[in-house]
Design a protein around this motif. Structure first.
Motif, PDB file in Angstrom:
ATOM      1  N   ASP A  53       0.854  -0.920  -0.070  1.00 50.35           N
ATOM      2  CA  ASP A  53      -0.014  -0.020  -0.146  1.00 50.35           C
ATOM      3  C   ASP A  53       0.933   1.104   0.142  1.00 50.35           C
ATOM      4  OD1 ASP A  53      -1.807   2.007   0.596  1.00 50.35           O
ATOM      5  OD2 ASP A  53      -2.628   1.046   2.090  1.00 50.35           O
ATOM      6  N   ARG A  54       0.895   1.889  -1.114  1.00 49.62           N
ATOM      7  CA  ARG A  54       1.846   3.058  -1.108  1.00 49.62           C
ATOM      8  C   ARG A  54       1.471   4.284  -0.273  1.00 49.62           C
ATOM      9  NH1 ARG A  54       5.967   0.530  -2.726  1.00 49.62           N
ATOM     10  NH2 ARG A  54       5.391  -0.811  -4.577  1.00 49.62           N
ATOM     11  N   GLU A  55       0.277   4.225   0.415  1.00 49.06           N
ATOM     12  CA  GLU A  55      -0.125   5.350   1.280  1.00 49.06           C
ATOM     13  C   GLU A  55       0.306   4.934   2.744  1.00 49.06           C
ATOM     14  OE1 GLU A  55      -4.287   6.144   0.621  1.00 49.06           O
ATOM     15  OE2 GLU A  55      -3.965   6.801  -1.479  1.00 49.06           O
ATOM     16  N   LEU A  56       0.624   3.720   2.879  1.00 52.54           N
ATOM     17  CA  LEU A  56       1.006   3.112   4.211  1.00 52.54           C
ATOM     18  C   LEU A  56       2.467   3.964   4.631  1.00 52.54           C
ATOM     19  CD1 LEU A  56       0.169   1.347   6.748  1.00 52.54           C
ATOM     20  CD2 LEU A  56       1.750  -0.229   5.648  1.00 52.54           C
ATOM     21  N   THR A  57       2.238   4.828   5.764  1.00 52.68           N
ATOM     22  CA  THR A  57       3.647   5.402   6.066  1.00 52.68           C
ATOM     23  C   THR A  57       4.457   4.448   6.848  1.00 52.68           C
ATOM     24  OG1 THR A  57       2.503   6.361   8.181  1.00 52.68           O
ATOM     25  CG2 THR A  57       2.226   7.741   6.345  1.00 52.68           C
ATOM     26  N   ALA A  58       5.831   4.966   7.175  1.00 51.86           N
ATOM     27  CA  ALA A  58       6.742   4.192   7.865  1.00 51.86           C
ATOM     28  C   ALA A  58       6.304   4.266   9.358  1.00 51.86           C
ATOM     29  CB  ALA A  58       8.206   4.880   7.922  1.00 51.86           C
ATOM     30  N   GLU A  59       5.569   5.398   9.972  1.00 50.91           N
ATOM     31  CA  GLU A  59       5.202   5.242  11.213  1.00 50.91           C
ATOM     32  C   GLU A  59       4.119   4.245  11.402  1.00 50.91           C
ATOM     33  OE1 GLU A  59       7.207   9.046  10.211  1.00 50.91           O
ATOM     34  OE2 GLU A  59       5.599   7.907   9.325  1.00 50.91           O
ATOM     35  N   ARG A  60       3.134   4.083  10.380  1.00 50.59           N
ATOM     36  CA  ARG A  60       1.948   3.319  10.426  1.00 50.59           C
ATOM     37  C   ARG A  60       2.509   1.868  10.407  1.00 50.59           C
ATOM     38  NH1 ARG A  60      -3.006   3.597  12.660  1.00 50.59           N
ATOM     39  NH2 ARG A  60      -4.259   1.618  11.783  1.00 50.59           N
ATOM     40  N   TRP A  61       3.453   1.470   9.543  1.00 52.11           N
ATOM     41  CA  TRP A  61       3.986   0.199   9.476  1.00 52.11           C
ATOM     42  C   TRP A  61       4.607  -0.251  10.706  1.00 52.11           C
ATOM     43  CZ3 TRP A  61       4.016  -3.966   6.743  1.00 52.11           C
ATOM     44  CH2 TRP A  61       4.909  -5.008   6.959  1.00 52.11           C
ATOM     45  N   SER A  62       5.431   0.773  11.563  1.00 49.61           N
ATOM     46  CA  SER A  62       5.992   0.390  12.804  1.00 49.61           C
ATOM     47  C   SER A  62       4.945   0.083  13.733  1.00 49.61           C
ATOM     48  CB  SER A  62       6.835   1.892  13.325  1.00 49.61           C
ATOM     49  OG  SER A  62       7.244   1.357  14.521  1.00 49.61           O
ATOM     50  N   PHE A  63       3.838   0.861  13.912  1.00 51.21           N
ATOM     51  CA  PHE A  63       2.757   0.785  14.755  1.00 51.21           C
ATOM     52  C   PHE A  63       2.188  -0.774  14.318  1.00 51.21           C
ATOM     53  CE2 PHE A  63      -1.968   1.247  15.702  1.00 51.21           C
ATOM     54  CZ  PHE A  63      -1.936   1.296  16.847  1.00 51.21           C
ATOM     55  N   ILE A  64       1.953  -1.023  13.363  1.00 57.54           N
ATOM     56  CA  ILE A  64       1.342  -2.437  12.914  1.00 57.54           C
ATOM     57  C   ILE A  64       2.225  -3.368  13.379  1.00 57.54           C
ATOM     58  CG2 ILE A  64       0.449  -3.807  10.967  1.00 57.54           C
ATOM     59  CD1 ILE A  64      -0.449  -1.541   9.521  1.00 57.54           C
ATOM     60  N   SER A  65       3.568  -3.382  13.047  1.00 56.47           N
ATOM     61  CA  SER A  65       4.474  -4.192  13.460  1.00 56.47           C
ATOM     62  C   SER A  65       4.639  -4.526  15.027  1.00 56.47           C
ATOM     63  CB  SER A  65       6.023  -3.930  13.027  1.00 56.47           C
ATOM     64  OG  SER A  65       6.047  -3.638  11.589  1.00 56.47           O
ATOM     65  N   ARG A  66       4.368  -3.305  15.768  1.00 54.32           N
ATOM     66  CA  ARG A  66       4.416  -3.413  17.225  1.00 54.32           C
ATOM     67  C   ARG A  66       3.490  -4.183  17.836  1.00 54.32           C
ATOM     68  NH1 ARG A  66       5.272   1.443  17.729  1.00 54.32           N
ATOM     69  NH2 ARG A  66       7.378   1.465  17.568  1.00 54.32           N
ATOM     70  N   ASN A  67       2.153  -4.027  16.908  1.00 53.82           N
ATOM     71  CA  ASN A  67       0.760  -4.540  17.610  1.00 53.82           C
ATOM     72  C   ASN A  67      -0.059  -5.548  16.921  1.00 53.82           C
ATOM     73  OD1 ASN A  67       0.355  -2.377  20.024  1.00 53.82           O
ATOM     74  ND2 ASN A  67       0.735  -1.079  18.042  1.00 53.82           N
ATOM     75  N   HIS A  68       0.605  -6.033  15.854  1.00 52.62           N
ATOM     76  CA  HIS A  68      -0.299  -7.181  14.879  1.00 52.62           C
ATOM     77  C   HIS A  68      -0.565  -8.421  15.601  1.00 52.62           C
ATOM     78  CE1 HIS A  68       2.744 -10.218  13.471  1.00 52.62           C
ATOM     79  NE2 HIS A  68       3.622  -8.979  13.757  1.00 52.62           N
ATOM     80  N   THR A  69       0.343  -8.697  16.589  1.00 55.55           N
ATOM     81  CA  THR A  69       0.066  -9.933  17.468  1.00 55.55           C
ATOM     82  C   THR A  69      -0.865  -9.879  18.556  1.00 55.55           C
ATOM     83  OG1 THR A  69       2.044  -9.401  18.753  1.00 55.55           O
ATOM     84  CG2 THR A  69       2.505 -10.779  16.979  1.00 55.55           C
ATOM     85  N   ALA A  70      -1.670  -8.633  18.698  1.00 54.83           N
ATOM     86  CA  ALA A  70      -2.405  -8.556  19.717  1.00 54.83           C
ATOM     87  C   ALA A  70      -3.466  -9.382  19.920  1.00 54.83           C
ATOM     88  CB  ALA A  70      -2.854  -7.019  19.848  1.00 54.83           C
ATOM     89  N   ASP A  71      -3.838  -9.977  20.973  1.00 57.95           N
ATOM     90  CA  ASP A  71      -4.935 -10.991  21.214  1.00 57.95           C
ATOM     91  C   ASP A  71      -5.310 -10.952  22.742  1.00 57.95           C
ATOM     92  OD1 ASP A  71      -6.055 -13.626  22.161  1.00 57.95           O
ATOM     93  OD2 ASP A  71      -5.873 -14.119  19.858  1.00 57.95           O
ATOM     94  N   ALA A  72      -6.606 -10.675  22.822  1.00 58.90           N
ATOM     95  CA  ALA A  72      -7.168 -10.323  24.161  1.00 58.90           C
ATOM     96  C   ALA A  72      -7.523 -11.659  24.890  1.00 58.90           C
ATOM     97  CB  ALA A  72      -8.607  -9.427  23.882  1.00 58.90           C
ATOM     98  N   THR A  73      -7.381 -13.001  24.326  1.00 56.65           N
ATOM     99  CA  THR A  73      -7.933 -14.111  24.929  1.00 56.65           C
ATOM    100  C   THR A  73      -7.226 -14.126  26.360  1.00 56.65           C
ATOM    101  OG1 THR A  73      -7.943 -15.016  22.744  1.00 56.65           O
ATOM    102  CG2 THR A  73      -8.026 -16.553  24.805  1.00 56.65           C
ATOM    103  N   ALA A  74      -6.039 -14.248  26.605  1.00 58.67           N
ATOM    104  CA  ALA A  74      -5.320 -14.655  27.945  1.00 58.67           C
ATOM    105  C   ALA A  74      -6.078 -13.316  28.852  1.00 58.67           C
ATOM    106  CB  ALA A  74      -3.963 -14.599  27.736  1.00 58.67           C
TER     107      ALA A  74
END
Length: 338
Positions: free
Chosen positions: A225-246
């Motif tokens: 996605d050419r509109e995805l910024t470096a800051e947003r990629w960093s945010f997604i990288s930091r949080n994409h494993t989030a899971d509220a189950t536990a």
């Protein structure tokens, strides 16, 4: 006085009266039975501006408190006024509300950071605000807040969080992303070939995230996605494993009100409800699902029409929401044990 002049004056007077009437309607519709105080709260290393909204006509308190946890994106304390009907509904139940601006560097946050921020806000209200009942503080959170709320419940200082209102929340970040993609493709009328291609691109992006790829590697990948910024990629990288189950499984016996819109394209409300029913303590969960309502818990027909959204927000902001939404939250708060 000539007939022409009388006509001009009559038109001018009518215009003035109409403008005054419309102004009066706008002021009346955007007046709320709350007292708003601008505050500054030390939270997770920031000093965040915010609003403490207290009930009008219910005495000096102390009032129980709803602390708001925002969803994704840059959000100010009032959510550009969107939160005020909520605050008024809470105030009618006798509750104050506390909402903070998101920090300027919110894309640098993890869900743990956001939880620390909220815990600090609770501690500030309990320790420094005599009009707040420190023994009756709870949470309201939307969308991305679903990964924050149970962390706060686990970490908040005694006497702890006493209730949770969860609005359009998910459980697993990656499953939520796939649901959102499929829902948007269906809405766009995508055929099987286009859907399969989009899902392949998504899997390629997930593979990059799972091996910790840099933003430059992502940009060089097919389908980036050419509109995805470096800051947003960093945010997604930091949080994409989030899971509220536990975190949900570890929550104590806290009353939870789960709200969702039947037209939600972002989050699978049925999956969230099933998970909450499995993971939370028996008897703690109340569920409300609203037909004709979107992920934002706005009326779908209004949200998807820019002119209707603007006019409704200006002239009748309380009707942005589906029937029963505000009243259901008020009733939930009123019926909590004191």
């Amino acid at each position: 006085m000539s007939r022409t002049l009388r006509t001009v004056l009559l038109v001018a007077l009518t215009t003035v009266l109409l403008a005054a009437g419309l102004t009066g309607v706008v002021l009346w519709q955007n007046s709320y039975a709350i007292h708003e105080e601008r505050v500054t709260v030390p939270a997770a290393g920031h000093r965040l501006p915010g609003v403490l909204a207290t009930p009008v006509g219910k005495g000096p308190g102390p009032f129980p408190l709803v602390v708001l946890v925002h969803g994704d994106g840059e959000v100010d304390a009032t959510h550009e006024g969107f939160y005020r009907p909520y605050w008024e509904a809470f105030a009618r139940a006798g509750y104050a509300s506390l909402s903070l601006d998101k920090p300027a560097d919110w894309l640098g946050q993890s869900m743990d950071d956001r939880a620390r921020e909220t815990v600090d806000a609770i501690a500030w209200a309990a320790a420094t605000r005599p009009e707040i009942d420190a023994a009756r503080i709870g949470l309201w959170g939307a969308s991305q807040a679903g990964w924050v709320l149970p962390k706060v419940v686990a970490r908040a200082p005694a006497p702890g969080v006493r209730f949770v209102i969860a609005v359009g929340t998910a459980v697993n970040w990656e499953r939520q992303g796939e649901y959102h993609l499929r829902a948007e493709l269906r809405a766009a009328g995508a055929d099987a070939e286009r859907t399969a291609a989009a899902l392949r691109t998504r899997e390629q992006t997930l593979a990059l995230l799972r091996r910790g790829a840099t933003y430059e590697e992502y940009r060089a990948s097919p389908g980036a996605d050419r509109e995805l910024t470096a800051e947003r990629w960093s945010f997604i990288s930091r949080n994409h494993t989030a899971d509220a189950t536990a975190d949900l499984r570890a929550m104590p016996h806290v009353p939870v009100l789960l709200l969702s819109g039947a037209d939600d394209r972002n989050v699978d409300g049925a999956e969230t409800e099933a998970a909450y029913r499995t993971l939370l303590a028996p008897g703690t969960l109340t569920v409300r699902r609203y037909p004709g309502a979107s992920h934002s818990l706005l009326r779908t027909a209004v949200e998807r029409s820019s002119w209707r959204l603007t006019l409704t927000a200006v002239f009748a902001p309380r009707t942005l929401f589906p029937s029963g939404l505000l009243a259901d939250q008020q009733r939930f708060l009123e019926e909590l044990p004191r």
